[in-house]
Scaffold this motif. Structure first.
Motif, PDB file in Angstrom:
ATOM      1  N   GLN A 174       0.829  -1.214   0.000  1.00 10.49           N
ATOM      2  CA  GLN A 174       0.000   0.000   0.000  1.00 10.49           C
ATOM      3  C   GLN A 174       0.858   1.256   0.000  1.00 10.49           C
ATOM      4  N   TYR A 175       1.867   1.263   0.854  1.00 11.31           N
ATOM      5  CA  TYR A 175       2.766   2.419   0.897  1.00 11.31           C
ATOM      6  C   TYR A 175       3.443   2.633  -0.464  1.00 11.31           C
ATOM      7  N   ILE A 277       3.434  10.310  -0.604  1.00  2.00           N
ATOM      8  CA  ILE A 277       2.104   9.819  -0.241  1.00  2.00           C
ATOM      9  C   ILE A 277       1.217  11.012   0.117  1.00  2.00           C
ATOM     10  N   VAL A 281      -4.030   8.193   5.674  1.00  4.46           N
ATOM     11  CA  VAL A 281      -3.430   6.904   6.007  1.00  4.46           C
ATOM     12  C   VAL A 281      -3.829   6.505   7.429  1.00  4.46           C
ATOM     13  N   THR A 310      -3.773  11.417   9.302  1.00  2.99           N
ATOM     14  CA  THR A 310      -2.944  10.243   9.521  1.00  2.99           C
ATOM     15  C   THR A 310      -3.257   9.722  10.918  1.00  2.99           C
TER      16      THR A 310
END
Length: 605
Positions: A174-175, A277, A281, A310
């Motif tokens: 995913q990252y 990114i 998240v 986040t």
């Protein structure tokens, strides 16, 4: 950010359904609302909004012509066809065969709640074409992920928003895919993912993780050879896939050929391009997971972004959960249902629903056996306190200058045969009473605690030591010593002495080495070493003592030497062992050994 034509229409339909779900669940709350009291995150999934699911298998073609096998599961009213409307997609990318081990999310859980779940085999595995040559976590795989997100985000049934979920390999991917910045990616929820594939997994502290690597790398790829496509129309492509998979070489060769941190690892490590990114998240992990330090490192970098949410949730479990079979000695109470949290997160960012906010940081306080919530990691209530090592003591007072020595012993470390890294592969986590190590290395203890001591953050050891050898390993273990003398492991750290050079961005609180170029020791010369010990949230009870033990072997987890591997002719490979030596630790004086502890000042029990 969504850039899909027709997204507004899909969003309106999703919101109408969302309102119904909210009324059923009683969850309506202003977006972004923050509670002054400890929150009460969901313990169960939201009610299903569809009675059935419908699945299709298909190939999805990549830009280089390779076709990846996928199973896509839709919400359904009758189980025989997809429900009408536009839906958000959640993507799982697995190397473990989607029709085999998979390690994927529940298609039923997601599809009956209005999501489309797409599970895709990594190229070279399961029902996908290609092979694994240089492909595990590679830039090519990340590019595949970009194309998968865009494929899902532009289908007629899609509302234009795609999320990603899953743990371990599925979390790490995913990252790496989010760093490609696919336009239709809206949020990710990586579970148990590392930051640096070298330091967090294959060679922690520059020391090959023998037990982990022998289990994980040696068998990795094998699960993916199983689980072919079961759709008859895909048989020709499946035959091609299985032929191409069989032509690849073992991925273990790629890692064994690279014993030091270099470009091979940089391009496969999420931390390298973390600044790319841009989506929200939700970082999820457990204190007994070998990757928790790396995943928290990713959180620390991501939470600096302004205007992009986040979140962090760290529970008490191992890489494969709490309780039997992978954690047979422990099953802590009150562990969060992280799937329920994750679905709430996706309802917000993929469906556009107004749902209660999840806590920014939620941590399981070990021994206290409950969660605490805070606005940051480490908590604002944490104070980093320097403690000095003396003759067998740990104290806030600086002792007189002295030293102590031990002979490195290959028998040391056996008490932690089944450690956190083993559960990343196939063995359980079994933390043995550390009294069996009492004849190994050196140990220091605090006085008996008159009140509870809560640690909440990363731990760092400033070690001043010499060796009669040209290289050695340092293993530092923090233990909780109970009144009956039993010693429970709390956190560990390690470093190969020749790889002591600090990296840019290293701090006393969170040391970080380059791990790139070995610099042999001059025997008898004292050096400063900064050793990172895994972060924790742990409460030492009154009457207990905190112990630090230092050894130079950790068998069978750590390889006491270096393999010079030749992938072209494996039989010509060689092993250079670390030689036995006498290691001496200096404490007291102007430059003695010390331990930096993250002490919580929060008075709550």
């Amino acid at each position: 950010m969504v850039r899909s034509m027709g997204w507004r229409e899909g969003r309106r339909a999703a919101l109408l359904r969302s309102v119904c779900m909210l009324l059923l669940a009683g969850l309506a709350a202003p977006a972004g609302a923050q509670s002054e009291e400890p929150s009460n995150p969901p313990s169960t999934l939201p009610p299903a909004s569809y009675p059935a699911t419908y699945s299709e298998q298909r190939f999805i073609r990549m830009d280089d012509g390779v076709e990846l096998g996928a199973t896509i599961t839709f919400p359904s009213e009758n189980g025989s066809e997809p429900a009408p409307g536009r839906f958000p997609a959640v993507l799982n990318v697995t190397p473990y065969a989607r029709n085999g081990a998979c390690s994927c999310d529940s298609a039923s859980d997601y599809a009956t709640r209005g999501f489309v779940l797409a599970v895709v085999d990594v190229r070279g595995t399961g029902g996908s074409q290609g092979n694994l040559n240089e492909n595990y976590f590679s830039p090519r795989e990340a590019r595949d992920g970009y194309e998968l997100v865009e494929y899902l985000g532009t289908q007629p049934w899609s509302n234009g928003r795609v999320g990603m979920s899953g743990g371990s390999y599925l979390g790490i991917s995913q990252y790496l895919i989010a760093e490609q910045d696919p336009p239709h990616l809206a949020a990710i929820a990586p579970i148990e993912a590392f930051a640096d594939i070298y330091n967090d997994a294959a060679f922690p502290g520059g020391i090959e993780s023998l037990f982990f690597d022998s289990q994980y790398l040696a068998v990795q790829g094998a699960p993916g050879l199983t689980g072919p496509n079961t759709e008859p129309s895909m048989i020709p492509g499946t035959l091609t896939a299985k032929y191409e998979q069989a032509t690849g070489r073992s991925i273990a060769f790629d890692y064994l050929e690279n014993p030091y941190e270099d470009s091979f690892y940089y391009e496969r490590s999420p931390i390298t391009h973390v600044s790319k990114i841009r989506v929200p998240v939700f970082v999820i992990d457990g204190w007994r997971d070998a990757f928790v330090g790396g995943n928290i490192r990713m959180y620390r970098r991501l939470e600096r972004r302004k205007g992009v949410e986040t979140l962090l949730n760290v529970g008490p479990c191992t890489h494969k959960g709490c309780g039997t079979p992978f954690d047979p000695t422990s099953n802590p109470p009150g562990v969060d249902n992280v799937e329920a949290h994750e679905m709430l997160f996706f309802q917000r960012y993929l469906m556009g629903m107004e749902v209660p906010s999840l806590p920014r940081v939620r941590l399981y306080d070990q021994q206290a056996e409950h969660y605490v919530e805070t606005s940051a990691w480490p908590s604002p209530s944490t104070r980093f306190k320097r403690n000095y090592l003396g003759p067998e003591t740990i104290s806030a007072k600086l002792p007189a200058e002295a030293s102590a020595s031990y002979i490195s012993d290959p028998a040391a470390g056996l008490s932690m045969t089944f450690d956190e890294q083993g559960t990343v592969a196939i063995t359980p986590y079994i933390p043995i009473d550390q009294r069996v190590e009492e004849e190994q290395g050196l140990a220091w203890r605090t006085p008996v605690l008159s009140q509870a001591l809560a640690l909440d953050g990363p731990i760092a050891l400033h070690l001043v030591a010499s060796s009669t050898a040209t290289d050695t390993d340092w293993f530092a273990k923090i233990c909780d010593v109970a009144p009956d003398g039993s010693q429970s492991i709390v956190a560990e750290g390690q470093l190969r002495a020749s790889l002591r050079a600090l990296a840019r961005g290293s701090t006393r609180r969170e040391p970080l080495e380059t791990l790139a170029t070995p610099e042999p020791l001059t025997p008898g010369t004292f050096y400063d070493y900064e050793i990172a010990i895994a972060p924790t949230a742990y409460r030492f009870a009154a009457g207990h003592r905190l112990q630090l033990r230092l050894t130079s072997y950790n068998m069978p987890n750590a390889l006491p030497g270096t393999i010079a591997f030749n992938g072209s002719e494996p039989a010509t490979s060689s092993f250079v062992p670390l030689l036995p030596g006498t290691n001496t630790v200096r404490f007291g004086g102007t430059d003695g050994t010390s331990l930096l502890l993250p002490v919580s000042t929060d008075p709550s029990p």
